[in-house]
Design an enzyme around this catalytic site. Sequence first.
Site, PDB file in Angstrom:
ATOM      1  N   HIS A   1      -7.216  -7.543  28.663  1.00 41.28           N
ATOM      2  CA  HIS A   1      -6.196  -7.555  29.816  1.00 41.28           C
ATOM      3  C   HIS A   1      -6.699  -6.837  31.138  1.00 41.28           C
ATOM      4  O   HIS A   1      -6.863  -7.438  32.107  1.00 41.28           O
ATOM      5  CB  HIS A   1      -4.836  -7.098  29.491  1.00 41.28           C
TER       6      HIS A   1
ATOM      7  N   LYS B   1      12.013 -12.867  22.410  1.00 45.65           N
ATOM      8  CA  LYS B   1      10.901 -12.356  21.853  1.00 45.65           C
ATOM      9  C   LYS B   1      11.047 -10.739  21.669  1.00 45.65           C
ATOM     10  O   LYS B   1      11.471 -10.191  22.408  1.00 45.65           O
ATOM     11  CB  LYS B   1       9.793 -12.663  22.517  1.00 45.65           C
TER      12      LYS B   1
ATOM     13  N   ARG C   1     -10.310 -16.403  25.512  1.00 46.98           N
ATOM     14  CA  ARG C   1     -11.338 -15.638  24.625  1.00 46.98           C
ATOM     15  C   ARG C   1     -11.935 -16.879  24.094  1.00 46.98           C
ATOM     16  O   ARG C   1     -13.151 -17.062  24.470  1.00 46.98           O
ATOM     17  CB  ARG C   1     -10.421 -14.713  23.639  1.00 46.98           C
TER      18      ARG C   1
ATOM     19  N   SER D   1      -3.275  -8.229  21.585  1.00 49.52           N
ATOM     20  CA  SER D   1      -2.336  -7.026  21.518  1.00 49.52           C
ATOM     21  C   SER D   1      -2.044  -6.893  19.946  1.00 49.52           C
ATOM     22  O   SER D   1      -1.409  -5.911  19.570  1.00 49.52           O
ATOM     23  CB  SER D   1      -0.966  -7.357  22.392  1.00 49.52           C
TER      24      SER D   1
HETATM   25  O1  PNS Z   1       0.688 -13.023  26.637  1.00 46.61           O
HETATM   26  P1  PNS Z   1       1.212 -14.122  26.609  1.00 46.61           P
HETATM   27  O2  PNS Z   1       2.562 -13.910  25.622  1.00 46.61           O
HETATM   28  O3  PNS Z   1       0.391 -15.180  25.842  1.00 46.61           O
HETATM   29  O4  PNS Z   1       2.114 -14.863  27.856  1.00 46.61           O
HETATM   30  C1  PNS Z   1       2.887 -15.995  27.825  1.00 46.61           C
HETATM   31  C2  PNS Z   1       3.386 -16.356  28.992  1.00 46.61           C
HETATM   32  C3  PNS Z   1       4.133 -15.075  29.629  1.00 46.61           C
HETATM   33  C4  PNS Z   1       2.337 -16.505  30.057  1.00 46.61           C
HETATM   34  C5  PNS Z   1       4.368 -17.572  29.037  1.00 46.61           C
HETATM   35  O5  PNS Z   1       5.162 -17.493  28.096  1.00 46.61           O
HETATM   36  C6  PNS Z   1       5.039 -18.113  30.176  1.00 46.61           C
HETATM   37  O6  PNS Z   1       4.771 -17.992  31.206  1.00 46.61           O
HETATM   38  N1  PNS Z   1       6.418 -17.668  29.982  1.00 46.61           N
HETATM   39  C7  PNS Z   1       7.399 -18.107  30.954  1.00 46.61           C
HETATM   40  C8  PNS Z   1       8.262 -19.244  30.601  1.00 46.61           C
HETATM   41  C9  PNS Z   1       7.641 -20.603  31.369  1.00 46.61           C
HETATM   42  O7  PNS Z   1       7.277 -20.575  32.452  1.00 46.61           O
HETATM   43  N2  PNS Z   1       7.341 -21.452  30.359  1.00 46.61           N
HETATM   44  C10 PNS Z   1       6.770 -22.749  30.751  1.00 46.61           C
HETATM   45  C11 PNS Z   1       5.237 -22.739  30.759  1.00 46.61           C
HETATM   46  S1  PNS Z   1       4.819 -22.961  29.155  1.00 46.61           S
END
Ligand code: PNS
Length: 161
Positions: free
Chosen positions: A17, A41, A90, A128
């Site tokens: 990150h 979550k 990745r 993570s």
């Molecule tokens: O580190 P992560 O858990 O892969 O991040 C995921 C994240 C936070 C980028 C994604 O879950 C997110 O953007 N959530 C917000 C809800 C949203 O906008 N959802 C619609 C797009 S899929």
Amino acid sequence: MTTAVYPGSFDPTTNGHLDIICRASKIVNKLIVAPLINLSKVHTFTMDERVEHLKILTAHMPNVEVKPFDGLLVNFARNNDAKIIIRGLRAVTDFEYEFQMALANRNLAPDIETLFVSTSVQHLYLSSSMVKEVAQFGGDISNMIPSQIKNLVLEKFSKVV
Ligand code: PNS
């Protein structure tokens, strides 16, 4: 002025990150690192802890702001005048999920572009969840997370174990 959002769980922030944050901060004027407040979550680290980690790690980066968000990412981006979403890639295994998310976001907000930044090769395997699994069983996470937050991360697991 180009503003980008780098969203994620950051539970906890890994070297991978931090590498993306450093590199993305060099290509935009302002980078908002945005940990997600996800009520559905269960996170290992509280929002306050995740924000604290990110603030420690970005304190020396003047164009980086740490700002938690909830709800739709594109709304958060719009409210912060960000036209770019940064995501790290990745391996091929990330691609399907990331591509789906990028397309969903473009469908919701065609004016916001997702930019993928490829991970540095030494962080290819890092996540993570892997950090947490190794830490939980007493393994060495020194080369997985930034040294500035190592003790804060380990503290959590010494309480859990
Ligand atoms: O580190 P992560 O858990 O892969 O991040 C995921 C994240 C936070 C980028 C994604 O879950 C997110 O953007 N959530 C917000 C809800 C949203 O906008 N959802 C619609 C797009 S899929």
